[in-house]
Design a protein around this motif. Structure first.
Motif, PDB file in Angstrom:
ATOM      1  N   HIS A 138      -0.544  -6.279  -3.815  1.00 28.08           N
ATOM      2  CA  HIS A 138      -1.393  -5.586  -2.840  1.00 28.08           C
ATOM      3  C   HIS A 138      -2.796  -6.193  -2.809  1.00 28.08           C
ATOM      4  O   HIS A 138      -3.330  -6.522  -1.746  1.00 28.08           O
ATOM      5  N   GLU A 186      -4.357  -8.202   0.305  1.00 29.55           N
ATOM      6  CA  GLU A 186      -5.442  -7.466   0.961  1.00 29.55           C
ATOM      7  C   GLU A 186      -6.657  -8.388   1.161  1.00 29.55           C
ATOM      8  O   GLU A 186      -7.354  -8.301   2.160  1.00 29.55           O
ATOM      9  N   HIS A 220       0.842  -1.209   0.000  1.00 25.85           N
ATOM     10  CA  HIS A 220       0.000   0.000   0.000  1.00 25.85           C
ATOM     11  C   HIS A 220       0.873   1.254   0.000  1.00 25.85           C
ATOM     12  O   HIS A 220       0.669   2.173  -0.797  1.00 25.85           O
TER      13      HIS A 220
END
Ligand SMILES: [Fe+2]
Ligand SMILES: [Fe+2]
Length: 226
Positions: free
Chosen positions: A136, A140, A101
Motif C-alpha cells: 500500500h 500510494e 487500502h
C-alpha cells in the motif's frame, strides 16, 4: 457450518488469488507501458503467492474447500490488471494502492472480530499485514494524477463489492444460528456447537508445522499493523 475464522480464511484465500492475478495482468502490460515497474510488480506478486499459500495450507488442514468466488477473483483480477496495466505507471500504482487500502481495512476488522476465538486464523492474517502495508505505502507514493479521482473510487468500490459478496454469509450465519436456537421448544436439548477450533488445537497444529512450511508464518505472533 464453518466457523468465522475458517470463513475469513476462505475469503482471504480467494482475495490473494485475485491479487496474484492483478499483478500478473499488470506485469504483462507493464513490459510495454511501464517497464521500470516490472521488477517491483514481480516482487510483490511473489508476496501475494506466499499469502495465498499461507491461507491455502491452513484451509487444507481444516478440510475447507475453495471459496466459490476463487475463480471469479482470478478472472476479475486478470482483467483489472490488464486494463490498468495498459493505462501506464500511475494507473497501475493507483489501482494497487486502492485495492490494498480496502484489503488492509478488512484485515484489521477480521483481526478485531477473531480476537481470541481463533488464534490460528488470527496468526495467518497477522502474518501478511506487514507486506500488505508495504504494498500500500509504496504504490500510494506513485499513485495520483487524475486517476486518483477517476480510477481509485471505482477500484475501491469493486474490491469492496467482491469482499462483501464473500462476507455476506458471515454476517447472516450467526443470526441464523441464534434464531434456530431460540425456536427450539423448552425442555429440548440445546443444539451442540459446531466443532470449532479451540486455542489448544490451534497450538497443536501450528506447533506441528514443518520448518519452512507456510504454516510457520501462522504460528508466529501477529506483527503490529502499520
Ligand atoms: Fe496479499
Ligand atoms: Fe498486497
Amino acid at each position: 457450518m464453518l466457523n468465522t475464522g475458517s470463513r475469513f480464511l476462505k475469503v482471504n484465500h480467494a482475495g490473494e488469488m485475485g491479487a496474484v492475478c492483478i499483478y500478473s495482468g499488470q506485469i504483462f502490460m507493464a513490459r510495454l507501458t511501464a517497464p521500470s515497474l516490472v521488477i517491483r510488480l514481480q516482487e510483490f506478486r511473489e508476496h501475494e503467492r506466499g499469502h495465498r499459500e499461507v491461507f491455502r495450507a491452513e484451509l487444507a488442514q481444516r478440510g475447507v474447500p475453495l471459496c466459490r468466488s476463487y475463480w471469479l477473483c482470478a478472472g476479475g483480477g486478470w482483467l483489472l490488471g490488464l486494463i490498468t496495466g495498459l493505462l501506464g505507471q500511475r494507473a497501475i500504482a493507483t489501482t494497487t494502492a486502492a485495492v490494498e487500502h480496502v484489503v488492509l481495512r478488512h484485515l484489521d476488522e477480521q483481526l478485531a472480530t477473531l480476537a481470541d476465538q481463533d488464534p490460528a486464523a488470527s496468526a495467518c492474517i497477522g502474518s501478511i499485514l506487514v507486506e500488505e502495508q508495504q504494498h500500500h505505502d509504496e504504490w500510494e507514493g506513485l499513485a495520483g494524477g487524475h486517476w486518483a479521482y477517476s480510477l481509485a473510487p471505482l477500484v475501491r468500490l469493486s474490491t469492496e463489492a467482491v469482499i462483501q459478496l464473500g462476507l455476506r454469509s458471515l454476517i447472516d450465519a450467526p443470526l441464523r444460528r441464534a434464531s434456530q436456537v431460540r425456536r427450539q421448544p423448552t425442555g429440548m436439548p440445546r443444539r451442540r456447537r459446531s466443532p470449532g477450533f479451540s486455542p489448544g488445537q490451534a497450538r497443536q497444529r501450528t506447533a506441528g508445522a514443518l520448518p519452512g512450511s507456510p504454516l510457520n508464518r501462522c504460528a508466529a505472533p501477529p506483527p503490529p499493523p502499520g
